[in-house]
Design an enzyme around this catalytic site. Structure first.
Site, PDB file in Angstrom:
ATOM      1  N   ASP A 179       0.927  -0.978  -0.064  1.00  0.00           N
ATOM      2  CA  ASP A 179       0.288   0.019   0.080  1.00  0.00           C
ATOM      3  C   ASP A 179       0.929   1.296   0.076  1.00  0.00           C
ATOM      4  OD1 ASP A 179      -1.885   2.210   0.703  1.00  0.00           O
ATOM      5  OD2 ASP A 179      -3.150   0.576   1.467  1.00  0.00           O
ATOM      6  N   PHE A 229      -9.834   0.565   0.446  1.00  0.00           N
ATOM      7  CA  PHE A 229      -9.414  -0.326   1.357  1.00  0.00           C
ATOM      8  C   PHE A 229      -9.963  -1.910   1.070  1.00  0.00           C
ATOM      9  CE2 PHE A 229      -9.073  -2.155   5.501  1.00  0.00           C
ATOM     10  CZ  PHE A 229      -7.624  -1.702   5.739  1.00  0.00           C
TER      11      PHE A 229
HETATM   12  O1  PRP Z   1       2.464  -0.972   2.391  1.00  0.00           O
HETATM   13  P1  PRP Z   1       1.802  -0.568   3.904  1.00  0.00           P
HETATM   14  O2  PRP Z   1       1.030   0.707   3.811  1.00  0.00           O
HETATM   15  O3  PRP Z   1       2.475  -0.666   4.896  1.00  0.00           O
HETATM   16  O4  PRP Z   1       0.746  -1.609   4.039  1.00  0.00           O
HETATM   17  C1  PRP Z   1       0.669  -3.010   3.725  1.00  0.00           C
HETATM   18  C2  PRP Z   1       0.662  -3.745   4.940  1.00  0.00           C
HETATM   19  O5  PRP Z   1      -0.492  -3.605   5.970  1.00  0.00           O
HETATM   20  C3  PRP Z   1      -0.992  -5.028   6.211  1.00  0.00           C
HETATM   21  O6  PRP Z   1      -0.611  -5.327   7.392  1.00  0.00           O
HETATM   22  P2  PRP Z   1      -1.136  -5.078   8.714  1.00  0.00           P
HETATM   23  O7  PRP Z   1      -0.241  -4.088   9.481  1.00  0.00           O
HETATM   24  O8  PRP Z   1      -2.500  -4.794   8.631  1.00  0.00           O
HETATM   25  O9  PRP Z   1      -0.759  -6.379   9.536  1.00  0.00           O
HETATM   26  P3  PRP Z   1      -1.481  -7.632   9.020  1.00  0.00           P
HETATM   27  O10 PRP Z   1      -0.966  -8.314   7.794  1.00  0.00           O
HETATM   28  O11 PRP Z   1      -1.600  -8.491  10.314  1.00  0.00           O
HETATM   29  O12 PRP Z   1      -3.054  -7.544   8.653  1.00  0.00           O
HETATM   30  C4  PRP Z   1      -0.777  -5.699   4.759  1.00  0.00           C
HETATM   31  O13 PRP Z   1      -0.761  -7.086   5.232  1.00  0.00           O
HETATM   32  C5  PRP Z   1       0.621  -5.438   4.476  1.00  0.00           C
HETATM   33  O14 PRP Z   1       1.641  -5.886   5.265  1.00  0.00           O
HETATM   34  O1  HPA Z   2      -6.437  -1.960   1.882  1.00  0.00           O
HETATM   35  C1  HPA Z   2      -5.984  -2.718   2.617  1.00  0.00           C
HETATM   36  N1  HPA Z   2      -6.595  -3.701   3.400  1.00  0.00           N
HETATM   37  C2  HPA Z   2      -6.261  -4.179   4.306  1.00  0.00           C
HETATM   38  N2  HPA Z   2      -5.240  -4.090   5.089  1.00  0.00           N
HETATM   39  C3  HPA Z   2      -4.144  -3.246   4.605  1.00  0.00           C
HETATM   40  N3  HPA Z   2      -3.377  -2.703   5.129  1.00  0.00           N
HETATM   41  C4  HPA Z   2      -2.845  -1.500   4.237  1.00  0.00           C
HETATM   42  N4  HPA Z   2      -3.532  -1.341   3.359  1.00  0.00           N
HETATM   43  C5  HPA Z   2      -4.969  -2.194   3.537  1.00  0.00           C
END
Ligand code: PRP
Ligand code: HPA
Length: 262
Positions: A179, A229
């Site tokens: 993201d 999202f």
């Molecule tokens: O590029 P970014 O803006 O850093 O976002 C991407 C990260 O965000 C989410 O992880 P999250 O922190 O929600 O943890 P999760 O994997 O446990 O859901 C997703 O799984 C990626 O690892």
């Molecule tokens: O679009 C999204 N979805 C779920 N988790 C995430 N973490 C960063 N972006 C996202």
């Protein structure tokens, strides 16, 4: 498309400067790189020539009842995810043909992609015709967290893996989504510094087209998606939606309904 209540992401993840995963560093055999090819671009709503891209209504798919009113539409159906992951597995199998690859699943969001990818790699290795080289893989897990709700906290917490086990290995980080890129732009240098692997690459199921991007680009990417999202296929909002097969776009009702789900 008519998913007008779909939720976009607006807050900045405060990412650090652009980073990209590193290429394989040894020269044991020449390889034709298939990296970053065949990426499927999911168009923005009403976008130019692609405005006739199919709108995939929730009612056309099997969606768990508790989520049916919480998403505006299906963005990527599970069947399409599977087909793209099979192709990524084929490319990875070819490129690491004479190497032992160590997959590192980035939990929790990367888990469904990881299991699909490793099953596809096993199937490829089991077929005699494609199994002409000595491709092998092992795997591990790392827990990385930075989001609360739909916003990045700006702090990337890395836990749950012994860096010593990664030393000297050809690593492929298996991640659900790039993201802002903050997570990967911190994880990759952290591993390089603390584990001294032979090489590090990143396979991402999705990359988001967003102004918040720090410029991080994965090596293997299945889908290029709009700045919305997304949930499902292990991606969550406050831990909800991980148990949904398709990747969908959360709506305002979903944001409200699962606000205190954590
Ligand atoms: O590029 P970014 O803006 O850093 O976002 C991407 C990260 O965000 C989410 O992880 P999250 O922190 O929600 O943890 P999760 O994997 O446990 O859901 C997703 O799984 C990626 O690892
Ligand atoms: O679009 C999204 N979805 C779920 N988790 C995430 N973490 C960063 N972006 C996202």
């Amino acid at each position: 498309m008519s998913g007008k209540d779909a939720v976009g992401v607006t807050k900045s993840g405060n990412p650090s400067a652009g980073t990209s995963a590193h290429a394989i560093s040894d020269n044991s055999s020449p390889i034709v790189s298939t990296r970053r090819t065949g990426i499927i671009r999911i168009p923005d709503e009403g976008e130019g020539e692609s405005s006739d891209a199919p709108f995939l209504p929730v009612s056309s798919f099997l969606i768990p009842p508790q989520y049916q009113d919480a998403v505006s539409h299906v963005l990527i159906p599970h069947g399409l995810i599977q087909d793209r992951v099979h192709k990524l597995a084929f490319d990875i199998n070819q490129e690491y043909a004479d190497k032992t690859l160590h997959l590192l699943c980035v939990l929790k969001g990367g888990s469904s992609f990881f299991w699909e990818l490793q099953t596809a790699l096993i199937n490829l290795s089991s077929h005699r015709r494609t199994n002409t080289a000595k491709f092998q893989f092992s795997f591990d897990f790392v827990r990385v967290k930075s989001y609360e709700g739909t916003e990045s906290t700006g702090k990337v917490q890395i836990t749950g893996t012994d860096m010593k086990n990664l030393r000297g290995r050809h690593l492929l980080l298996v991640e659900d989504l790039i993201d802002s890129g903050l997570t990967m732009s911190q994880l990759v240098p952290y591993i390089e510094k603390n584990a001294a692997p032979a090489s590090v690459r990143v396979a991402a199921l999705m990359e988001k087209r967003t102004h918040r991007s720090c410029g991080f680009k994965a090596d293997y990417v299945a889908f290029d998606i709009p700045d919305l999202f997304v949930v499902g296929y292990s991606l969550d909002y406050n831990e909800a939606f991980r148990d949904m097969l398709h990747i969908c776009v959360i709506n305002e009702l979903g944001i409200e309904k699962f606000k205190t789900n954590a």
